[in-house]
Design a protein around this motif. Structure first.
Motif, PDB file in Angstrom:
ATOM      1  N   ASN A 184      -5.236  -5.918  -8.239  1.00  0.00           N
ATOM      2  CA  ASN A 184      -4.740  -5.884  -9.609  1.00  0.00           C
ATOM      3  C   ASN A 184      -4.841  -7.283 -10.219  1.00  0.00           C
ATOM      4  O   ASN A 184      -5.230  -8.233  -9.529  1.00  0.00           O
ATOM      5  CB  ASN A 184      -3.320  -5.315  -9.652  1.00  0.00           C
ATOM      6  CG  ASN A 184      -2.275  -6.273  -9.122  1.00  0.00           C
ATOM      7  OD1 ASN A 184      -2.564  -7.395  -8.712  1.00  0.00           O
ATOM      8  ND2 ASN A 184      -1.026  -5.838  -9.107  1.00  0.00           N
ATOM      9  N   PRO A 185      -4.512  -7.467 -11.500  1.00  0.00           N
ATOM     10  CA  PRO A 185      -4.711  -8.783 -12.139  1.00  0.00           C
ATOM     11  C   PRO A 185      -3.944  -9.922 -11.483  1.00  0.00           C
ATOM     12  O   PRO A 185      -4.297 -11.089 -11.683  1.00  0.00           O
ATOM     13  CB  PRO A 185      -4.223  -8.544 -13.578  1.00  0.00           C
ATOM     14  CG  PRO A 185      -4.399  -7.083 -13.801  1.00  0.00           C
ATOM     15  CD  PRO A 185      -4.108  -6.440 -12.494  1.00  0.00           C
ATOM     16  N   CYS A 186      -2.895  -9.595 -10.707  1.00  0.00           N
ATOM     17  CA  CYS A 186      -2.117 -10.650 -10.054  1.00  0.00           C
ATOM     18  C   CYS A 186      -2.555 -10.894  -8.619  1.00  0.00           C
ATOM     19  O   CYS A 186      -1.906 -11.658  -7.898  1.00  0.00           O
ATOM     20  CB  CYS A 186      -0.637 -10.296 -10.095  1.00  0.00           C
ATOM     21  SG  CYS A 186       0.023 -10.202 -11.774  1.00  0.00           S
ATOM     22  N   GLY A 187      -3.640 -10.234  -8.179  1.00  0.00           N
ATOM     23  CA  GLY A 187      -4.161 -10.475  -6.848  1.00  0.00           C
ATOM     24  C   GLY A 187      -3.581  -9.586  -5.766  1.00  0.00           C
ATOM     25  O   GLY A 187      -3.872  -9.795  -4.582  1.00  0.00           O
ATOM     26  N   ARG A 188      -2.777  -8.600  -6.138  1.00  0.00           N
ATOM     27  CA  ARG A 188      -2.237  -7.684  -5.134  1.00  0.00           C
ATOM     28  C   ARG A 188      -3.292  -6.636  -4.812  1.00  0.00           C
ATOM     29  O   ARG A 188      -3.843  -5.999  -5.706  1.00  0.00           O
ATOM     30  CB  ARG A 188      -0.960  -7.014  -5.657  1.00  0.00           C
ATOM     31  CG  ARG A 188      -0.249  -6.158  -4.613  1.00  0.00           C
ATOM     32  CD  ARG A 188       1.117  -5.738  -5.115  1.00  0.00           C
ATOM     33  NE  ARG A 188       1.019  -4.893  -6.282  1.00  0.00           N
ATOM     34  CZ  ARG A 188       0.890  -3.563  -6.242  1.00  0.00           C
ATOM     35  NH1 ARG A 188       0.819  -2.955  -5.072  1.00  0.00           N
ATOM     36  NH2 ARG A 188       0.836  -2.857  -7.346  1.00  0.00           N
ATOM     37  N   VAL A 189      -3.592  -6.440  -3.515  1.00  0.00           N
ATOM     38  CA  VAL A 189      -4.641  -5.523  -3.099  1.00  0.00           C
ATOM     39  C   VAL A 189      -4.209  -4.086  -3.365  1.00  0.00           C
ATOM     40  O   VAL A 189      -3.143  -3.644  -2.929  1.00  0.00           O
ATOM     41  CB  VAL A 189      -4.979  -5.709  -1.606  1.00  0.00           C
ATOM     42  CG1 VAL A 189      -5.998  -4.673  -1.160  1.00  0.00           C
ATOM     43  CG2 VAL A 189      -5.513  -7.120  -1.364  1.00  0.00           C
ATOM     44  N   ILE A 190      -5.070  -3.369  -4.099  1.00  0.00           N
ATOM     45  CA  ILE A 190      -4.822  -1.958  -4.381  1.00  0.00           C
ATOM     46  C   ILE A 190      -5.567  -1.084  -3.383  1.00  0.00           C
ATOM     47  O   ILE A 190      -5.024  -0.107  -2.863  1.00  0.00           O
ATOM     48  CB  ILE A 190      -5.266  -1.609  -5.816  1.00  0.00           C
ATOM     49  CG1 ILE A 190      -4.525  -2.476  -6.836  1.00  0.00           C
ATOM     50  CG2 ILE A 190      -5.039  -0.137  -6.105  1.00  0.00           C
ATOM     51  CD1 ILE A 190      -5.045  -2.316  -8.249  1.00  0.00           C
ATOM     52  N   ARG A 191      -6.825  -1.449  -3.116  1.00  0.00           N
ATOM     53  CA  ARG A 191      -7.636  -0.704  -2.160  1.00  0.00           C
ATOM     54  C   ARG A 191      -8.650  -1.655  -1.538  1.00  0.00           C
ATOM     55  O   ARG A 191      -9.189  -2.537  -2.208  1.00  0.00           O
ATOM     56  CB  ARG A 191      -8.344   0.465  -2.835  1.00  0.00           C
ATOM     57  CG  ARG A 191      -9.227   1.281  -1.883  1.00  0.00           C
ATOM     58  CD  ARG A 191      -9.514   2.645  -2.453  1.00  0.00           C
ATOM     59  NE  ARG A 191      -8.286   3.418  -2.588  1.00  0.00           N
ATOM     60  CZ  ARG A 191      -8.238   4.645  -3.115  1.00  0.00           C
ATOM     61  NH1 ARG A 191      -9.354   5.211  -3.549  1.00  0.00           N
ATOM     62  NH2 ARG A 191      -7.091   5.284  -3.205  1.00  0.00           N
ATOM     63  N   SER A 192      -8.935  -1.447  -0.261  1.00  0.00           N
ATOM     64  CA  SER A 192      -9.935  -2.262   0.427  1.00  0.00           C
ATOM     65  C   SER A 192     -10.632  -1.406   1.473  1.00  0.00           C
ATOM     66  O   SER A 192     -10.110  -0.374   1.905  1.00  0.00           O
ATOM     67  CB  SER A 192      -9.287  -3.489   1.077  1.00  0.00           C
ATOM     68  OG  SER A 192      -8.305  -3.088   2.025  1.00  0.00           O
ATOM     69  N   GLY A 193     -11.844  -1.841   1.871  1.00  0.00           N
ATOM     70  CA  GLY A 193     -12.592  -1.094   2.870  1.00  0.00           C
ATOM     71  C   GLY A 193     -14.034  -1.554   2.945  1.00  0.00           C
ATOM     72  O   GLY A 193     -14.451  -2.504   2.273  1.00  0.00           O
TER      73      GLY A 193
END
Length: 649
Positions: free
Chosen positions: A282-291
């Motif tokens: 998200n805009p603050c650098g919090r991971v929403i999805r990774s893979g």
């Protein structure tokens, strides 16, 4: 003879119409590409090798592998790369076609591009996505942008510039052009040459120097060379159109590199031989999805909320690994806070009411969204003329999804007319991935109700009756109040006694000479209030009574006559007083008796005391001094009512 040979060679070397228009780039799968009757439908994709199942116009079904192509009727289709995911897939392709005529339509994935009009300087295009359309002008040789498309055109290109030989057919694309014949006529000594040109068998007549509009072609005629050759320039009444469809992002990213795309941040965490580990934040650098995503012409990408990321190649540069990232973002599918929260807020109220008469209303809040809503505040925005009575719950710690809460209200209409009642605004907090705090404030409002408020008709009839009496004697006083209006509203009854009168009155509050109480009567209802008054001085007196409700005062009075002191014995009076003589020089015999009259809990007892110490009857009578609730406001109200009564008296 030499001149004719040069003309003939020039004629023979003129080119026809080639595939000079194209669509290239990334299109969302499935897709439709091309002009009508020459388009191609891409309907299926193999997840094993990436090949696509296509339907070229007039050819039936074909299978095209990655890197493959097909040709038909002057059209071509090539398939270069594929990027797929469980959410959405894109294909990198190219399609060529000859031209687009004025009025014709071109399909580019989910868009339709029409050539509305054309001139030698440029053309006007209409781009539509099926719901909205926009008209754009494209100057010849210039590129214009529309969303992710880049469009350029060559307007009215020259298809033929040379000499037409009589009776010789010239094929230009879909047209067959023949300089069929010419004639010479004479009128008033003037010679007129007429050339006969046939386009696809249709005859067009013109004088040399005129231009013929021949169904997609503009033929400018020139001079005649003998009887065999006609100078002509043939232009396309259309354009060569080139459309590039670009991804939202196309570039090389190194390990650890972060790129902003729409509301997202994308980061390449680690690159391997044939794959890479990437994160969507998200805009603050919090991971929403990774893979992991695969690297190559047939790439398995990662999708979240309208964003697709894939990679077509990798390389090592300056000692660091890089991947060629292709990303697409569909703004319409980016999560909005309205997608994760939905409250159905209803403000229910009757359509009709009466002024000053409270009515029942109700607020209903139903959580129809996919998430629980927390810290919910309810704001009641009543319009001028309405007032909420009492308290109501304005805060809920949580409203779970699928649940409802109901808030009953009592509302007082203070004005009359067809009035807007107002609405309800509910504010809460829902989980939202794109918020820096993981939750986002949302707000929902109800419909705006309208209530037809009938005007209140306030009217009271006041009747005051009392008999004549004597000093120290009990005189019954009756005040009758009749509600002549159309509403049953609270009212204040005030009885004004003359100076020097005592009184016995249950459920009244006394202040000086004023006795007051509140009550309610329905329309056409009536009630009689009974009091006892005790005059202390003979004379003629006026006893007044008034009713006040919502600023309206209704007043009446009666007059009584009081004669000299009467003999009062304990057996027939609340006061025991004995006068053996009416002579003022005589000393009266005084009998002392204490009488207590109970009244309701908020009013003090009436106590009358007679002593043997020679006090006058006036001094020995104590007025009712009931409990005085309301303080100075009550005193002012009595003064105001009294003033109104005196004005009307």
């Amino acid at each position: 003879m030499k001149k004719l040979l040069v003309l003939f060679l020039a004629f023979m070397l003129l080119p026809g119409v080639a595939a000079s228009s194209s669509i290239t780039g990334w299109l969302q799968f499935p897709a439709r590409v091309g002009v009508y009757d020459g388009d191609i439908l891409i309907k299926d994709i193999s997840l094993s090798d990436g090949s696509v199942l296509v339907y070229p116009a007039g050819l039936g079904m074909r299978v095209v592998p990655i890197g493959g192509s097909i040709l038909w009727d002057g059209y071509s289709f090539s398939f270069n790369d594929a990027l797929y995911s469980s959410g959405v897939s894109y294909l990198n392709l190219s399609y060529t076609f000859p031209y687009l005529l004025e009025g014709e339509k071109l399909f580019v994935g989910g868009y339709e591009v029409s050539l509305k009009s054309v001139s030698e300087k440029g053309g006007t295009l209409v781009v539509s996505d099926g719901e909205t359309s926009k008209e754009i002008y494209c100057a010849a040789g210039k590129e214009v942008s529309y969303e992710n498309m880049r469009i350029s055109l060559t307007s009215m290109p020259i298809l033929f510039d040379g000499y037409l030989r009589r009776s010789k057919n010239v094929s230009i694309g879909e047209w067959s052009v023949v300089f069929y014949n010419y004639t010479v006529s004479s009128e008033n000594g003037q010679l007129t040459e007429i050339v006969d040109i046939r386009v696809n068998g249709k005859q067009y007549l013109a004088e040399p120097g005129e231009t013929i509009d021949a169904d997609g072609l503009l033929i400018s005629t020139g001079e005649l060379v003998g009887s065999e050759y006609l100078k002509a320039t043939i232009r396309l009444k259309g354009a060569y159109l080139r459309v590039k469809v670009l991804p939202s992002f196309d570039g090389w990213l190194r390990e650890g590199k972060t790129e902003k795309l729409g509301p997202y941040l994308i980061k390449v965490d680690k690159i391997f031989d044939d794959s890479a580990y990437v994160s969507i934040m998200n805009p603050c650098g919090r991971v929403i999805r990774s893979g992991f995503i695969t690297i190559g012409n047939f790439s398995s990408g990662m999708y979240y909320g309208g964003l697709l990321i894939g990679s077509t190649a990798s390389r090592k540069r300056d000692g660091a690994m890089e991947i060629h990232v292709v990303a697409f973002i569909d703004e319409e599918k980016v999560p909005r806070v309205s997608d994760v929260a939905l409250l159905n807020v209803s403000f229910l109220a009757p359509g009709n009411a009466t002024q000053f008469v409270p009515f029942d209303a109700r607020i209903t809040i139903t959580n129809e969204g996919p998430s629980d809503l927390k810290y919910v505040e309810v704001s009641l925005n009543l319009s001028d003329g309405f007032k909420a009575l009492g308290d109501y719950p304005a805060y809920f710690e949580e409203i779970p999804k699928g649940k409802s809460v109901e808030i009953p209200l009592k509302i007082l209409p203070e004005k009359a007319g067809n009035l807007s009642l107002g609405n309800v605004v509910v504010t809460g907090h829902a989980p939202y991935a794109l918020s820096c705090y993981g939750v986002e404030q949302v707000s929902f409002s109800s419909e705006n109700r309208v209530v037809d408020v009938a005007p209140a008709k306030i009217g009271y009839l006041v009747k005051v009756s009392a008999l004549n009496g004597s000093v120290g004697g009990e005189i019954p006083l009756n005040v009758t109040v009749i509600n002549t209006g159309n509403v049953g509203l609270p009212f204040t009854l005030t009885v004004a006694l003359p100076k020097g009168f005592a009184s016995i009155a249950e459920n009244f509050t006394a202040y000086g000479k004023w006795l007051t109480r509140t009550d309610v009567l329905p329309p056409n209802g009536s009630r009689t209030y009974s009091l006892t008054v005790i005059p202390l001085v003979p004379g003629e007196y006026e006893i007044s009574a008034g009713v006040e409700s919502h600023g309206e005062v209704f007043y009446n009075s009666t007059t009584i006559r009081v004669v000299g002191e009467a003999s009062i014995t304990p057996g027939n009076s609340s006061l025991g007083i004995s006068n053996e003589s009416t002579n003022s020089t005589c000393e009266p015999k005084v009998v002392t008796e204490v009488i207590k009259v109970p009244v309701p809990c908020n009013e003090s007892n009436v106590t009358t005391t007679l002593s043997e110490e020679g006090m006058s009857l006036k001094d020995r009578l104590i007025y009712i001094g009931g409990s005085f609730v309301g303080g100075i406001v009550f005193i002012l109200l009595l003064a105001w009512i009294a003033a109104k009564m005196e004005e009307r008296g």
